[in-house]
Design an enzyme around this catalytic site. Structure first.
Site, PDB file in Angstrom:
ATOM      1  N   HIS A  60     -14.625 -21.515 -19.047  1.00 33.90           N
ATOM      2  CA  HIS A  60     -15.111 -21.569 -20.425  1.00 33.90           C
ATOM      3  C   HIS A  60     -16.129 -22.685 -20.573  1.00 33.90           C
ATOM      4  O   HIS A  60     -15.948 -23.780 -20.041  1.00 33.90           O
ATOM      5  CB  HIS A  60     -13.955 -21.816 -21.399  1.00 33.90           C
ATOM      6  CG  HIS A  60     -14.410 -21.966 -22.819  1.00 33.90           C
ATOM      7  ND1 HIS A  60     -14.698 -20.889 -23.634  1.00 33.90           N
ATOM      8  CD2 HIS A  60     -14.654 -23.075 -23.575  1.00 33.90           C
ATOM      9  CE1 HIS A  60     -15.087 -21.317 -24.817  1.00 33.90           C
ATOM     10  NE2 HIS A  60     -15.080 -22.637 -24.816  1.00 33.90           N
ATOM     11  N   ARG A  96     -11.841 -23.667 -41.370  1.00 40.34           N
ATOM     12  CA  ARG A  96     -12.381 -24.968 -40.961  1.00 40.34           C
ATOM     13  C   ARG A  96     -13.864 -25.061 -41.273  1.00 40.34           C
ATOM     14  O   ARG A  96     -14.358 -26.098 -41.728  1.00 40.34           O
ATOM     15  CB  ARG A  96     -12.152 -25.187 -39.459  1.00 40.34           C
ATOM     16  CG  ARG A  96     -10.725 -25.526 -39.077  1.00 40.34           C
ATOM     17  CD  ARG A  96     -10.515 -25.387 -37.585  1.00 40.34           C
ATOM     18  NE  ARG A  96     -11.468 -26.183 -36.832  1.00 40.34           N
ATOM     19  CZ  ARG A  96     -11.850 -25.906 -35.582  1.00 40.34           C
ATOM     20  NH1 ARG A  96     -11.371 -24.852 -34.955  1.00 40.34           N
ATOM     21  NH2 ARG A  96     -12.717 -26.668 -34.968  1.00 40.34           N
ATOM     22  N   SER A 138      -8.227 -24.441 -30.564  1.00 40.34           N
ATOM     23  CA  SER A 138      -8.976 -23.205 -30.764  1.00 40.34           C
ATOM     24  C   SER A 138      -9.429 -22.624 -29.424  1.00 40.34           C
ATOM     25  O   SER A 138      -9.231 -21.438 -29.135  1.00 40.34           O
ATOM     26  CB  SER A 138     -10.184 -23.471 -31.658  1.00 40.34           C
ATOM     27  OG  SER A 138     -11.008 -22.331 -31.770  1.00 40.34           O
ATOM     28  N   LYS A 156      -7.267 -19.222 -27.034  1.00 38.65           N
ATOM     29  CA  LYS A 156      -7.898 -17.989 -26.553  1.00 38.65           C
ATOM     30  C   LYS A 156      -7.809 -17.879 -25.036  1.00 38.65           C
ATOM     31  O   LYS A 156      -7.606 -16.801 -24.487  1.00 38.65           O
ATOM     32  CB  LYS A 156      -9.356 -17.931 -27.015  1.00 38.65           C
ATOM     33  CG  LYS A 156      -9.501 -17.816 -28.532  1.00 38.65           C
ATOM     34  CD  LYS A 156     -10.922 -17.529 -28.949  1.00 38.65           C
ATOM     35  CE  LYS A 156     -11.830 -18.732 -28.847  1.00 38.65           C
ATOM     36  NZ  LYS A 156     -11.616 -19.707 -29.918  1.00 38.65           N
ATOM     37  N   ASP A 169      -6.316 -18.115 -34.750  1.00 39.78           N
ATOM     38  CA  ASP A 169      -7.497 -18.952 -34.522  1.00 39.78           C
ATOM     39  C   ASP A 169      -8.682 -18.451 -35.339  1.00 39.78           C
ATOM     40  O   ASP A 169      -9.432 -19.251 -35.902  1.00 39.78           O
ATOM     41  CB  ASP A 169      -7.848 -18.977 -33.032  1.00 39.78           C
ATOM     42  CG  ASP A 169      -9.146 -19.718 -32.779  1.00 39.78           C
ATOM     43  OD1 ASP A 169      -9.200 -20.928 -33.090  1.00 39.78           O
ATOM     44  OD2 ASP A 169     -10.117 -19.096 -32.305  1.00 39.78           O
TER      45      ASP A 169
END
Length: 434
Positions: free
Chosen positions: A82, A168, A183, A187, A161
């Site tokens: 990621h 947010r 967050s 995932k 999320d």
């Protein structure tokens, strides 16, 4: 008094219990907690922070709010990667086929771009016929067969999320490291990988502006991975300038092919080697970072990484006939700007270039905005390179009717050339957290 008790506990700086966190997330996802109550709770977290244990429980609660992908039928250690997002970050398209070619399965769910940074899903959809959405059984079958599949994130992955992220954004609580970490990691954990490698970016073209904030975020996510029994490593990288030389969807696919063919830029390939080595380490294929980096270099030199990329594109319905023969990018207009000075590239304002490319159609300001896959910017020089007057500086790829000369002038103002070599250039990789 529930959920006010939970809001007050965090407001007063108390450590929330596992039961409180999971109940709050379950009730909010089910609609039993109002948005204004969730907003108050988010602000309390923003102001008071969370311990590593609290953040891990929040992560797991959000991950379990929807489907958990089961990758257990796929042999080997499944590794996910990621990036926190940046300009000209084509790393996934390069490192995923290289790692898969080394025998580490990569079953990755990627997002679409929003704002000035591009999304992997949008880049892949620039390839004619490419299917970024696959049924789960087909996704798993493809990873079992060839070790690699990249698809868009399912709507049922970590729905809590999605709800909290939208809230947010509207309540000034985005820049909270525990909320950002949970967050991202919710995932990743819901996506089912056995191990996770993170590229955490900082600087002008990144969400985290300082190296220290990037380090805090990286350490928290590595802690979450450890507490969730998912080996996690983080590479902290600079986004003070674009990582690669291509900004735009098809242009970044072309750059990935160049990199897999041994023609990758030095900044981009430095990150590819580092991320790839960490994926090979946690995947059990390399015994050290040096061995992992050498394996990545060998997979590029042998052409095995490029062959895996072709196989992957074909498997997901994309045309591969162009790979190695011609560029994918075909824009209605092209404009090449030359440098008017002589010296060294001392600054490239990546965020500004990303915003220009987005305004041209390479990105979206809103989720529903369409993308033009062929527009963007291709740089000919990297940070620190020397340049002479008359040398090409960049090529602009634009829509029909675009004022190319005007856009090019704006781009040129964000590429700074000075007569003296810069005294210091921020290293692309500053730290690896394991």
């Amino acid at each position: 008094m529930w959920p006010i008790d939970c809001i007050e506990h965090k407001r007063d700086g108390k450590v929330l219990t596992k039961e409180e966190i999971h109940r709050f997330i379950d009730d909010y996802t089910a609609g039993r907690i109002a948005d204004y109550q969730a907003a108050a709770w988010l602000m309390a977290v923003y102001l008071r922070g969370m311990t590593a244990e609290e953040t891990t429980e929040l992560t797991m609660a959000m991950a379990r709010s929807g489907d958990i992908v089961d990758l257990s039928s796929i042999p080997g250690v499944k590794v996910d990667k990621h990036s926190t997002g940046g300009i000209a970050d084509t790393t996934t398209l390069i490192v995923a086929p290289l790692v898969a070619a080394a025998g580490v399965p990569v079953a990755k769910m990627s997002g679409r771009g929003l704002g000035f940074t591009g999304g992997t899903a949008d880049k892949l959809e620039a390839i004619p016929g490419f299917r970024i959405e696959l049924p789960e059984d087909q996704f798993l079958q493809q990873v079992r067969r060839m070790g690699l599949a990249l698809i868009t994130q399912s709507g049922d992955i970590a729905p809590a999320d999605k709800l909290l992220y939208a809230l947010r954004d509207a309540t000034g609580t985005v820049e909270s490291i525990p909320l950002i970490a949970s967050s991202i990691m919710s995932k990743k954990i819901a996506s089912g990988a056995d191990a996770i490698v993170l590229d955490v970016k900082y600087g002008d073209g990144a969400f985290m502006k300082t190296k220290e904030d990037a380090r805090k975020l990286a350490r928290m996510m590595v802690d979450i991975g450890r507490l969730a029994h998912k080996p996690t490593r983080a590479v902290i990288t600079s986004m003070e300038a674009p990582l690669g030389t291509a900004i735009g969807n098809s242009l970044e696919v072309d750059e990935a092919v160049d990199a897999l063919s041994g023609r990758g830029g030095r900044r981009l390939m430095e990150v590819v080697r580092a991320i790839g080595a960490q994926m090979l380490l946690v995947g059990g294929k390399a015994g050290s970072e040096a061995e992992g980096e050498q394996m990545i270099d060998d997979l590029v030199a042998s052409g095995k990484g490029l062959a895996k990329f072709k196989e992957f594109v074909k498997a997901q319905g994309g045309s591969a006939s162009w790979i190695g023969k011609r560029l994918l990018t075909k824009a209605p207009q092209m404009f090449t700007a030359v440098c008017t000075d002589e010296g060294y590239i001392t600054e490239i304002h990546g965020r500004a270039l990303g915003e220009i490319a987005m305004a041209m159609g390479a990105g979206r300001a809103r989720k529903e905005d369409p993308i033009d896959p062929m527009v963007g910017i291709r740089l000919f020089k990297e940070l620190g390179d020397s340049i002479t007057a008359g040398e090409p500086l960049f090529t602009l790829y634009g829509k029909a009717g675009a004022d190319m000369a005007c856009i090019a002038q704006e781009i040129a103002s964000h590429i700074i050339v000075q007569s003296q070599r810069p005294d210091h250039i921020e290293p692309v990789i500053s730290e690896i957290i394991t």
